[in-house]
Design a protein around this motif. Sequence first.
Motif, PDB file in Angstrom:
ATOM      1  N   SER A 201       0.836  -1.190   0.000  1.00 50.35           N
ATOM      2  CA  SER A 201       0.000   0.000   0.000  1.00 50.35           C
ATOM      3  C   SER A 201       0.875   1.245   0.000  1.00 50.35           C
ATOM      4  O   SER A 201       1.932   1.272   0.650  1.00 50.35           O
ATOM      5  CB  SER A 201      -0.912   0.004   1.234  1.00 50.35           C
ATOM      6  N   LEU A 202       0.431   2.267  -0.708  1.00 54.64           N
ATOM      7  CA  LEU A 202       1.139   3.540  -0.764  1.00 54.64           C
ATOM      8  C   LEU A 202       0.278   4.597  -0.077  1.00 54.64           C
ATOM      9  O   LEU A 202      -0.833   4.888  -0.516  1.00 54.64           O
ATOM     10  CB  LEU A 202       1.408   3.937  -2.213  1.00 54.64           C
ATOM     11  N   LEU A 203       0.777   5.126   1.006  1.00 53.61           N
ATOM     12  CA  LEU A 203       0.107   6.183   1.762  1.00 53.61           C
ATOM     13  C   LEU A 203       0.724   7.522   1.401  1.00 53.61           C
ATOM     14  O   LEU A 203       1.949   7.652   1.383  1.00 53.61           O
ATOM     15  CB  LEU A 203       0.255   5.934   3.269  1.00 53.61           C
ATOM     16  N   TYR A 204      -0.116   8.507   1.122  1.00 51.34           N
ATOM     17  CA  TYR A 204       0.376   9.839   0.792  1.00 51.34           C
ATOM     18  C   TYR A 204      -0.399  10.881   1.591  1.00 51.34           C
ATOM     19  O   TYR A 204      -1.559  10.670   1.957  1.00 51.34           O
ATOM     20  CB  TYR A 204       0.233  10.123  -0.713  1.00 51.34           C
ATOM     21  N   ALA A 205       0.244  11.982   1.878  1.00 51.41           N
ATOM     22  CA  ALA A 205      -0.402  13.101   2.564  1.00 51.41           C
ATOM     23  C   ALA A 205       0.333  14.384   2.212  1.00 51.41           C
ATOM     24  O   ALA A 205       1.574  14.410   2.189  1.00 51.41           O
ATOM     25  CB  ALA A 205      -0.397  12.890   4.079  1.00 51.41           C
ATOM     26  N   LEU A 228       5.107  10.338   2.265  1.00 47.89           N
ATOM     27  CA  LEU A 228       4.911   9.257   1.303  1.00 47.89           C
ATOM     28  C   LEU A 228       5.434   7.979   1.953  1.00 47.89           C
ATOM     29  O   LEU A 228       6.593   7.922   2.363  1.00 47.89           O
ATOM     30  CB  LEU A 228       5.664   9.538   0.002  1.00 47.89           C
ATOM     31  N   ARG A 229       4.556   6.960   2.069  1.00 49.32           N
ATOM     32  CA  ARG A 229       4.934   5.727   2.760  1.00 49.32           C
ATOM     33  C   ARG A 229       4.480   4.508   1.962  1.00 49.32           C
ATOM     34  O   ARG A 229       3.320   4.424   1.540  1.00 49.32           O
ATOM     35  CB  ARG A 229       4.325   5.676   4.158  1.00 49.32           C
ATOM     36  N   TYR A 230       5.397   3.571   1.791  1.00 46.28           N
ATOM     37  CA  TYR A 230       5.061   2.289   1.187  1.00 46.28           C
ATOM     38  C   TYR A 230       5.162   1.222   2.265  1.00 46.28           C
ATOM     39  O   TYR A 230       6.144   1.171   3.026  1.00 46.28           O
ATOM     40  CB  TYR A 230       6.007   1.935   0.035  1.00 46.28           C
ATOM     41  N   SER A 231       4.151   0.361   2.332  1.00 50.16           N
ATOM     42  CA  SER A 231       4.141  -0.673   3.359  1.00 50.16           C
ATOM     43  C   SER A 231       3.605  -1.976   2.802  1.00 50.16           C
ATOM     44  O   SER A 231       2.801  -1.995   1.857  1.00 50.16           O
ATOM     45  CB  SER A 231       3.298  -0.240   4.566  1.00 50.16           C
ATOM     46  N   GLY A 238       5.452  -7.192   8.957  1.00 44.62           N
ATOM     47  CA  GLY A 238       5.526  -6.441   7.715  1.00 44.62           C
ATOM     48  C   GLY A 238       6.633  -5.416   7.776  1.00 44.62           C
ATOM     49  O   GLY A 238       7.473  -5.423   8.679  1.00 44.62           O
ATOM     50  N   PHE A 239       6.617  -4.511   6.797  1.00 46.87           N
ATOM     51  CA  PHE A 239       7.622  -3.452   6.779  1.00 46.87           C
ATOM     52  C   PHE A 239       7.027  -2.213   6.141  1.00 46.87           C
ATOM     53  O   PHE A 239       5.987  -2.253   5.466  1.00 46.87           O
ATOM     54  CB  PHE A 239       8.872  -3.903   6.008  1.00 46.87           C
ATOM     55  N   ASN A 240       7.689  -1.084   6.377  1.00 44.30           N
ATOM     56  CA  ASN A 240       7.321   0.162   5.706  1.00 44.30           C
ATOM     57  C   ASN A 240       8.565   0.993   5.473  1.00 44.30           C
ATOM     58  O   ASN A 240       9.569   0.859   6.187  1.00 44.30           O
ATOM     59  CB  ASN A 240       6.262   0.945   6.496  1.00 44.30           C
ATOM     60  N   VAL A 241       8.487   1.840   4.459  1.00 39.37           N
ATOM     61  CA  VAL A 241       9.539   2.809   4.137  1.00 39.37           C
ATOM     62  C   VAL A 241       8.847   4.154   3.940  1.00 39.37           C
ATOM     63  O   VAL A 241       7.848   4.239   3.217  1.00 39.37           O
ATOM     64  CB  VAL A 241      10.315   2.411   2.872  1.00 39.37           C
TER      65      VAL A 241
END
Length: 689
Positions: A201-205, A228-231, A238-241
């Motif tokens: 998933s790509l989170l943006y704000a 901007l986060r990819y998880s 799991g992981f996120n960047v």
Amino acid sequence: MVPSRLSSSIKAASIKPLVKCLLFALGSAQADDQILQRVLVDGSRANQLGVADAASAGSVSQQELAARTVYRPGEILEAAPGLIVSQHSGEGKANQFYLRGFNLDHGTDLRTTVDDMPVNQRSHAHGQGWTDLNFLIPELAVRLDYKKGPYSAEEGDFASAGTASVVYANRLLQGVASASAGQHGYGRALVAGSLDAGNGSLLYAVEALHNDGPYTHPDDYQKLNALLRYSQGYANNGFNVSLMAYRAGWNATDQIPLRAVQDGQMGRNDAVDPTDGGRSHRYSLSGAWRRTSDDSASKVNAYIIANRLDLYSNFTYFMDDPVHGDQFAQPDKRVTSGVDASHSWHQHTENGNSATTIGIQLQNDNIFNGLLATQAREPLAVTRQDHIVESSVGLYVENNTRWNRALRTVAGARIDSYRFDVRSSLAANSGKASDHLVSPSLSVIYGPWQTAELYANIGNGFHSNDARGATIRIDPRTGAAADQVAPLVRSRGMELGARGNWLPGLQTSLSVYRLDFDSELTFAGDAGTTEAGRPSRRHGVEISNYYKPLKWLSVDLDLAYARARSRDAAPEGDYIPGAIEGTGQLALTVDDGGPYSGSLKLRYFGPRPLIEDNSVRSKPSLTLNGRLGWKLRKDLKLELEAFNLTNRRDSAIDYYYPSQLKGEAAPVNDIHFHPIESRSLRATLVKNF
């Protein structure tokens, strides 16, 4: 249709495995069905019985955070009972924090993290532990975890008074677009959402904000903020960047002398030096990885943060330089990098279970900062310029054991080693220093009852001092010899507490504590910095209540009192200037799930001694904020917020020190204050997608 009672049971059963994993991932060894029943409280705050290790620790959910009315992002931390967040300057400057008898200045002794990234900045140009939360986007916060006292081996520098940890979402269930407008030039726009991307998933704000405040010379605070986060996976597997970017600029109406307001020279919202203000930015790249199984849990997070601040202040006006004025600049530019890693083993015993965690925390700060004399933000002279490399490693081990159904313990220890390398524009103040400390801790929790627990906590903690203080030999202002300070300063804390939910819907916690410091940090008004001082002791009591008498009504009542004194005798007295004595908060929230919702929050910020002999004291302040929500349709909502509803003319902060205005023949000792913002209204239209 499934009956409501059965529906609740199904929901609880379906999330039990997830909660068990989360409890273990968070370090709780007692993820059994009895504790799950305590945690899973339908429609109310999660119960901390069997989860928290102290009466003063807790967690605030996303729903509760979203219901709070906050004037500025940092005030989200006031969800932690007894914590006060204030401001004495322009909106872009770091907040002022108060907790457990401390004026924490801009964050010293309150360890603050966002997604496990440290926010406190070591050896900062303006103040040790500088905590700038203006990059925080409240809509992304899914949880605030807080602790108080040095009772956790996992927490290190700055954690003696307390810790506040903000956790961001990996994914938003609904996107949000909002637009806000209000008095005093306030405007804000936000767009945030999640997209499917590959296996994750790509989170943006993106956020843009402007605020002038009620001041004669507008703050003209402008900020741009983005994430901007990819998880992939889940919070425990799991992981996120993440990439974060924040940039801001502002004018500052700093604290002003009371005498000038009383004799009519100035208004409450006027500025002595309208050129005060600053610019800042924060860019970060971070990543986190989690793995949890039935008998182990591992986590690793790494980060690199680039911070810059150009801050211009004038607290004494024309006392030191009658011609050009006393404005000074404190530039600070740094890159902070670090890695935190831990691994836990879970074992079942004959009568209970146990989890043992080992961890390592590495941090390096590469810092360029200084102190310059300026006029209207133009440099006049360099007082000092420094290049600082500050490195630290912390190792800890902690064991959490449930011995039987009634008794559990948490025993831990950590060792911290610091190395400072200072290269100063004044060669005599250059040098290297190092220090290390061992900090043990122990918590005993006794709870044979279904509705109550007793806690006993004891532990050591510390805060680091400014690296420049560890190598200084000559005062760069006067040329006089200067005393060096200890690089690391120990604290010792103990606490007794209780937590219970004896009445249906009521959760209460009570704690009584003592906290000693080997050296107290105090504020020096003429330089705008903190300096190491005398040893101190604090006693206090806190009581926190959450009551949900009806499904649509919740009530929060938090009260705290502290007594702070210096432990050594001195002719000037043993009171600690700025030490908070009493706080209180009463909040009512109404939400039946229908189209309308609302909340009111009354906050009491008690008086403080402003001088060591207690002959000058600040006055208390009392503010009432409110919020109304109206769901126009399922995906569209209108929110109205009101701040300082009673329009009180109180102070946000008070100091006592000498200053000299233009035309005055000599310095005058006086109270200097920053007013709370006058009554203001904001309206926000929120669209979900």
